[in-house]
Design a protein around this motif. Structure first.
Motif, PDB file in Angstrom:
ATOM      1  N   UNK A   1      -2.842   2.108  -4.151  1.00  0.00           N
ATOM      2  CA  UNK A   1      -2.320   3.514  -4.063  1.00  0.00           C
ATOM      3  C   UNK A   1      -3.688   4.171  -3.502  1.00  0.00           C
ATOM      4  N   UNK A   2      -3.560   4.647  -2.181  1.00  0.00           N
ATOM      5  CA  UNK A   2      -4.861   5.206  -1.406  1.00  0.00           C
ATOM      6  C   UNK A   2      -4.262   6.740  -1.098  1.00  0.00           C
TER       7      UNK A   2
ATOM      8  N   UNK B   1     -13.962  12.194 -10.387  1.00  0.00           N
ATOM      9  CA  UNK B   1     -14.867  12.099 -11.620  1.00  0.00           C
ATOM     10  C   UNK B   1     -14.315  13.270 -12.456  1.00  0.00           C
ATOM     11  N   UNK B   2     -14.295  14.501 -11.969  1.00  0.00           N
ATOM     12  CA  UNK B   2     -14.104  15.561 -12.832  1.00  0.00           C
ATOM     13  C   UNK B   2     -12.646  15.667 -13.174  1.00  0.00           C
ATOM     14  N   UNK B   3     -11.733  14.887 -12.661  1.00  0.00           N
ATOM     15  CA  UNK B   3     -10.350  14.837 -13.090  1.00  0.00           C
ATOM     16  C   UNK B   3      -9.756  13.713 -13.704  1.00  0.00           C
ATOM     17  N   UNK B   4     -10.939  12.674 -13.687  1.00  0.00           N
ATOM     18  CA  UNK B   4     -10.349  11.366 -14.466  1.00  0.00           C
ATOM     19  C   UNK B   4      -9.473  10.595 -13.477  1.00  0.00           C
ATOM     20  N   UNK B   5      -9.732  10.705 -12.406  1.00  0.00           N
ATOM     21  CA  UNK B   5      -8.694   9.730 -11.378  1.00  0.00           C
ATOM     22  C   UNK B   5      -9.375   8.426 -11.344  1.00  0.00           C
ATOM     23  N   UNK B   6      -8.536   7.467 -11.821  1.00  0.00           N
ATOM     24  CA  UNK B   6      -9.121   5.963 -11.813  1.00  0.00           C
ATOM     25  C   UNK B   6      -8.283   5.014 -11.218  1.00  0.00           C
ATOM     26  N   UNK B   7      -7.078   5.246 -10.919  1.00  0.00           N
ATOM     27  CA  UNK B   7      -5.976   4.213 -10.506  1.00  0.00           C
ATOM     28  C   UNK B   7      -5.857   4.411  -8.898  1.00  0.00           C
TER      29      UNK B   7
ATOM     30  N   UNK C   1       0.727  -1.178  -0.049  1.00  0.00           N
ATOM     31  CA  UNK C   1      -0.091   0.067   0.011  1.00  0.00           C
ATOM     32  C   UNK C   1       0.824   1.238  -0.293  1.00  0.00           C
ATOM     33  N   UNK C   2       0.638   2.146  -0.951  1.00  0.00           N
ATOM     34  CA  UNK C   2       1.232   3.408  -1.013  1.00  0.00           C
ATOM     35  C   UNK C   2       0.233   4.315  -0.534  1.00  0.00           C
ATOM     36  N   UNK C   3       0.347   4.758   0.578  1.00  0.00           N
ATOM     37  CA  UNK C   3      -0.807   5.865   1.260  1.00  0.00           C
ATOM     38  C   UNK C   3      -0.101   7.356   1.107  1.00  0.00           C
ATOM     39  N   UNK C   4      -1.013   8.046   0.464  1.00  0.00           N
ATOM     40  CA  UNK C   4      -0.807   9.286   0.116  1.00  0.00           C
ATOM     41  C   UNK C   4      -1.738  10.257   0.758  1.00  0.00           C
TER      42      UNK C   4
ATOM     43  N   UNK D   1       0.312  10.546  -8.125  1.00  0.00           N
ATOM     44  CA  UNK D   1       0.281   9.130  -7.790  1.00  0.00           C
ATOM     45  C   UNK D   1      -0.912   8.347  -8.565  1.00  0.00           C
ATOM     46  N   UNK D   2      -1.827   8.936  -9.102  1.00  0.00           N
ATOM     47  CA  UNK D   2      -2.907   8.409  -9.877  1.00  0.00           C
ATOM     48  C   UNK D   2      -2.177   7.771 -11.323  1.00  0.00           C
ATOM     49  N   UNK D   3      -1.192   8.585 -11.946  1.00  0.00           N
ATOM     50  CA  UNK D   3      -0.535   8.185 -13.156  1.00  0.00           C
ATOM     51  C   UNK D   3       0.285   6.923 -12.729  1.00  0.00           C
ATOM     52  N   UNK D   4       1.141   7.158 -11.632  1.00  0.00           N
ATOM     53  CA  UNK D   4       1.993   6.229 -11.181  1.00  0.00           C
ATOM     54  C   UNK D   4       1.499   5.121 -10.996  1.00  0.00           C
ATOM     55  N   UNK D   5       0.450   5.025 -10.424  1.00  0.00           N
ATOM     56  CA  UNK D   5      -0.442   3.691  -9.990  1.00  0.00           C
ATOM     57  C   UNK D   5      -0.605   2.696 -11.084  1.00  0.00           C
ATOM     58  N   UNK D   6      -0.694   3.437 -12.337  1.00  0.00           N
ATOM     59  CA  UNK D   6      -1.124   2.310 -13.399  1.00  0.00           C
ATOM     60  C   UNK D   6       0.430   1.423 -13.963  1.00  0.00           C
TER      61      UNK D   6
END
Length: 166
Positions: free
Chosen positions: A79-80, A95-101, A47-50, A67-72
């Protein structure tokens, strides 16, 4: 305890500072659908907790996007991102920023995470910017309490720790 400032002013962190080599403290936070999430829910993964004060501020947004980009690119790493923002605000922002990972989690209810990891800022009821990497056996392998809450963490050190952890 870590010495932390917010805009140059010292703040009081509640709870105990965690250190590398210690067992990761348990916590209960809320997912965007208001369900409870604990450390146990991701057992067996790194777990990477930011930790960010508020997802709607500049540095926090940049940290979460990074961290969203790196999570992929991370294998067997969850990644939390934890803040005291309401789950509804986190969901809207993602949702607005496209954070999915990565998964955003809210500690607004009782500061369970903040107090157990020593990052709850008493004066502001926010969390101090920090990064924790917990290995698959729940041992802390990386800790960064960012000395000035309004500045960026060491992304590369956290990512390297997450990649090396088992």
């Amino acid at each position: 305890m870590a010495n932390v400032t917010f805009k140059g002013n010292p703040v009081t962190l509640l709870g105990n500072e965690v250190k590398v080599g210690e067992k990761a403290p348990a916590f209960t936070v809320l997912a965007n659908d208001l369900s409870e999430v604990t450390l146990e829910d991701s057992k067996g993964k790194v777990r990477l907790i930011s930790v960010v004060p508020s997802i709607d501020t500049g540095v926090c947004e940049q940290q979460t996007r990074r961290f969203n980009e790196e999570a992929a690119t991370l294998d067997n790493v969850q990644v939390l991102t934890v803040s005291v923002d309401l789950p509804f605000a986190q969901k809207r922002w993602c949702a607005a920023e496209g954070i999915e990972n990565l998964q955003t989690l809210s500690d607004h209810r009782d500061l369970s995470f903040g107090k157990n990891y020593g990052v709850a800022i008493e004066e502001l009821r926010l969390l101090a910017r920090s990064i924790f990497v917990v290995d698959s056996s729940d041992t802390i392998v990386h800790v960064e309490y960012v000395p000035e809450v309004t500045t960026h963490p060491d992304y590369d050190a956290a990512l390297e720790a997450a990649r090396k952890a088992k």
